[in-house]
Write a protein that holds these residues in place. Structure first.
Motif, PDB file in Angstrom:
ATOM      1  N   LEU A  99     -10.782  -1.854  -4.026  1.00 30.49           N
ATOM      2  CA  LEU A  99     -11.518  -0.589  -4.017  1.00 30.49           C
ATOM      3  C   LEU A  99     -11.901  -0.127  -2.619  1.00 30.49           C
ATOM      4  O   LEU A  99     -12.037   1.080  -2.380  1.00 30.49           O
ATOM      5  CB  LEU A  99     -12.793  -0.727  -4.859  1.00 30.49           C
TER       6      LEU A  99
ATOM      7  N   PRO B 163      -8.470  -0.090 -10.357  1.00 25.61           N
ATOM      8  CA  PRO B 163      -8.452   0.483  -9.005  1.00 25.61           C
ATOM      9  C   PRO B 163      -7.484   1.644  -8.843  1.00 25.61           C
ATOM     10  O   PRO B 163      -7.804   2.619  -8.152  1.00 25.61           O
ATOM     11  CB  PRO B 163      -8.065  -0.710  -8.130  1.00 25.61           C
ATOM     12  N   GLU B 164      -6.314   1.559  -9.455  1.00 30.43           N
ATOM     13  CA  GLU B 164      -5.358   2.659  -9.304  1.00 30.43           C
ATOM     14  C   GLU B 164      -5.885   3.947  -9.957  1.00 30.43           C
ATOM     15  O   GLU B 164      -5.539   5.055  -9.538  1.00 30.43           O
ATOM     16  CB  GLU B 164      -3.993   2.285  -9.881  1.00 30.43           C
TER      17      GLU B 164
ATOM     18  N   VAL C 117      -9.227   4.608 -10.091  1.00 38.70           N
ATOM     19  CA  VAL C 117     -10.245   5.035  -9.132  1.00 38.70           C
ATOM     20  C   VAL C 117      -9.594   5.817  -8.000  1.00 38.70           C
ATOM     21  O   VAL C 117     -10.142   6.814  -7.515  1.00 38.70           O
ATOM     22  CB  VAL C 117     -11.030   3.826  -8.593  1.00 38.70           C
ATOM     23  N   ALA C 118      -8.413   5.396  -7.573  1.00 40.87           N
ATOM     24  CA  ALA C 118      -7.697   6.095  -6.498  1.00 40.87           C
ATOM     25  C   ALA C 118      -7.444   7.552  -6.872  1.00 40.87           C
ATOM     26  O   ALA C 118      -7.503   8.442  -6.017  1.00 40.87           O
ATOM     27  CB  ALA C 118      -6.389   5.386  -6.191  1.00 40.87           C
ATOM     28  N   GLU C 119      -7.165   7.808  -8.148  1.00 38.13           N
ATOM     29  CA  GLU C 119      -6.927   9.189  -8.590  1.00 38.13           C
ATOM     30  C   GLU C 119      -8.213  10.010  -8.610  1.00 38.13           C
ATOM     31  O   GLU C 119      -8.163  11.236  -8.498  1.00 38.13           O
ATOM     32  CB  GLU C 119      -6.301   9.190  -9.985  1.00 38.13           C
TER      33      GLU C 119
ATOM     34  N   PHE D 280     -10.646   2.972  -0.641  1.00 37.27           N
ATOM     35  CA  PHE D 280     -10.980   4.318  -1.093  1.00 37.27           C
ATOM     36  C   PHE D 280     -12.279   4.831  -0.481  1.00 37.27           C
ATOM     37  O   PHE D 280     -12.655   5.989  -0.697  1.00 37.27           O
ATOM     38  CB  PHE D 280     -11.080   4.359  -2.624  1.00 37.27           C
ATOM     39  N   LYS D 281     -12.991   3.975   0.264  1.00 41.81           N
ATOM     40  CA  LYS D 281     -14.223   4.408   0.921  1.00 41.81           C
ATOM     41  C   LYS D 281     -13.952   5.577   1.854  1.00 41.81           C
ATOM     42  O   LYS D 281     -12.948   5.619   2.555  1.00 41.81           O
ATOM     43  CB  LYS D 281     -14.796   3.254   1.765  1.00 41.81           C
ATOM     44  N   SER D 282     -14.908   6.511   1.870  1.00 39.41           N
ATOM     45  CA  SER D 282     -14.825   7.638   2.796  1.00 39.41           C
ATOM     46  C   SER D 282     -16.216   8.212   2.946  1.00 39.41           C
ATOM     47  O   SER D 282     -17.170   7.753   2.313  1.00 39.41           O
ATOM     48  CB  SER D 282     -13.869   8.707   2.256  1.00 39.41           C
TER      49      SER D 282
ATOM     50  N   PHE E 261     -17.105   9.239  -0.537  1.00 38.10           N
ATOM     51  CA  PHE E 261     -16.953   8.325  -1.660  1.00 38.10           C
ATOM     52  C   PHE E 261     -17.452   6.945  -1.266  1.00 38.10           C
ATOM     53  O   PHE E 261     -16.882   6.291  -0.385  1.00 38.10           O
ATOM     54  CB  PHE E 261     -15.494   8.242  -2.116  1.00 38.10           C
TER      55      PHE E 261
ATOM     56  N   ALA F  76     -11.130   9.292  -6.632  1.00 34.86           N
ATOM     57  CA  ALA F  76     -11.968   9.214  -5.430  1.00 34.86           C
ATOM     58  C   ALA F  76     -11.902  10.479  -4.572  1.00 34.86           C
ATOM     59  O   ALA F  76     -12.838  10.766  -3.825  1.00 34.86           O
ATOM     60  CB  ALA F  76     -11.581   7.995  -4.597  1.00 34.86           C
ATOM     61  N   GLY F  77     -10.833  11.225  -4.673  1.00 31.44           N
ATOM     62  CA  GLY F  77     -10.709  12.430  -3.863  1.00 31.44           C
ATOM     63  C   GLY F  77     -11.361  13.661  -4.466  1.00 31.44           C
ATOM     64  O   GLY F  77     -11.424  14.713  -3.805  1.00 31.44           O
TER      65      GLY F  77
END
Length: 301
Positions: free
Chosen positions: A174, A146-147, A149-151, A177-179, A182, A153-154
């Motif tokens: 996870l 997950p960490e 994915v955080a990098e 990180f939804k937006s 994403f 997702a943007g």
């Protein structure tokens, strides 16, 4: 691109002599559209991508793009064990008309998390298509954490993740990180209802090959927050989940497709469903017919 709802990871049908069966492929695609499937994946792991020759890969993708004709997104599986080759394949499927690339973590090579960040960023920068990350550690030998994915997702070229780890804590990690740019998608049929009730955008499913209307109903109920109804419908699907897990994917789902007149088996080293599970296949095939009729009768009403 915004992916959501019920998405099918398509199996690739073969003829009795082992060739690509484009007539069956069209039948499968038509069944998806009629059942309300909201996107399809061509040549992922369910589609036996590793067993397809380059010309066959091109043929099934081109046929899907032409048949769907823009009605729903068509994703192509392009994840390979090398970054440059993955970029090359992703650019190739863009030229064939795919709407996005489903890119699995590099199989077998087990890069570091920093290596995964560099890998996916390079594909998103140079692959000419929106990228959906795909994490399935049981198949690849590596886990996209997950960490990490955080990098990713943007990045404007990375539009979602298919997460096949079934642990509820993974999905909870996870969901933040939804937006709008994403999407967080379940890649595990048996836990997809729980994931969508928790806030996941949808599912990329194996079972929806044979149960497209049933999975669309599940996604609609769960994403609308209708928990009791979603869980009740999920319980009716449970025997299908159990059958689909009896042998490695896509062996069981291709047995069900064959019962529907779509395709005739797999390519080595995969073999057809073992004799010990044939009774279960017949029971599940009957359940498939029943559940799809329920959904279509509901829609007609």
């Amino acid at each position: 691109m915004r992916l959501s709802g019920s998405i099918t990871a398509l199996a690739t049908p073969f003829t009795a002599s082992g060739e690509i069966d484009l007539d069956a492929w069209h039948k499968l695609l038509a069944m998806q559209l009629e059942g309300g499937t909201q996107a399809v994946v061509v040549a992922g792991s369910t589609g036996e991508a590793a067993a397809l020759y380059d010309a066959e890969y091109d043929a099934v993708l081109r046929a899907a793009v032409e048949f769907v004709a823009g009605r729903i997104p068509v994703l192509a599986g392009t994840g390979l064990s090398n970054t440059a080759k993955t970029i090359e394949l992703t650019r190739h499927v863009a030229a064939l008309g795919a709407d996005a690339a489903l890119v699995v973590t590099p199989p077998y090579v087990r890069p570091t998390q920093a290596g995964l960040v560099a890998h996916f960023r390079a594909i998103a920068d140079d692959g000419a298509l929106p990228v959906v990350l795909y994490n399935v550690p049981g198949r690849t030998g590596g886990d996209l954490l997950p960490e990490t994915v955080a990098e990713l997702a943007g990045h404007p070229g990375i539009v979602g993740i298919k997460e096949a780890v079934s642990d509820p804590q993974r999905m909870q990690a996870l969901l933040p990180f939804k937006s709008e740019g994403f999407a967080v998608l379940s890649g595990d049929d048996p836990t997809a209802c729980r994931a969508m009730l928790a806030g996941a955008d949808g599912i990329i499913s194996v079972g929806s090959n044979v149960l497209p209307a049933a999975f669309r109903r599940l996604a609609d109920l769960a994403r609308a927050g209708r928990g009791a109804e979603a869980e009740a419908w999920d319980a009716r699907l449970r025997p299908a989940y159990d059958f689909l897990g009896l042998e490695p994917n896509p062996i069981p789902v291709k047995a069900l497709l064959s019962a529907q007149g779509i395709g005739h088996g797999l390519r080595l080293p995969l073999q057809s469903l073992s004799a010990a599970h044939q009774d279960a296949a017949r029971r599940t095939a009957g359940l498939v017919v029943e559940l799809e009729h329920v959904c279509r009768d509901t829609l007609a009403a």
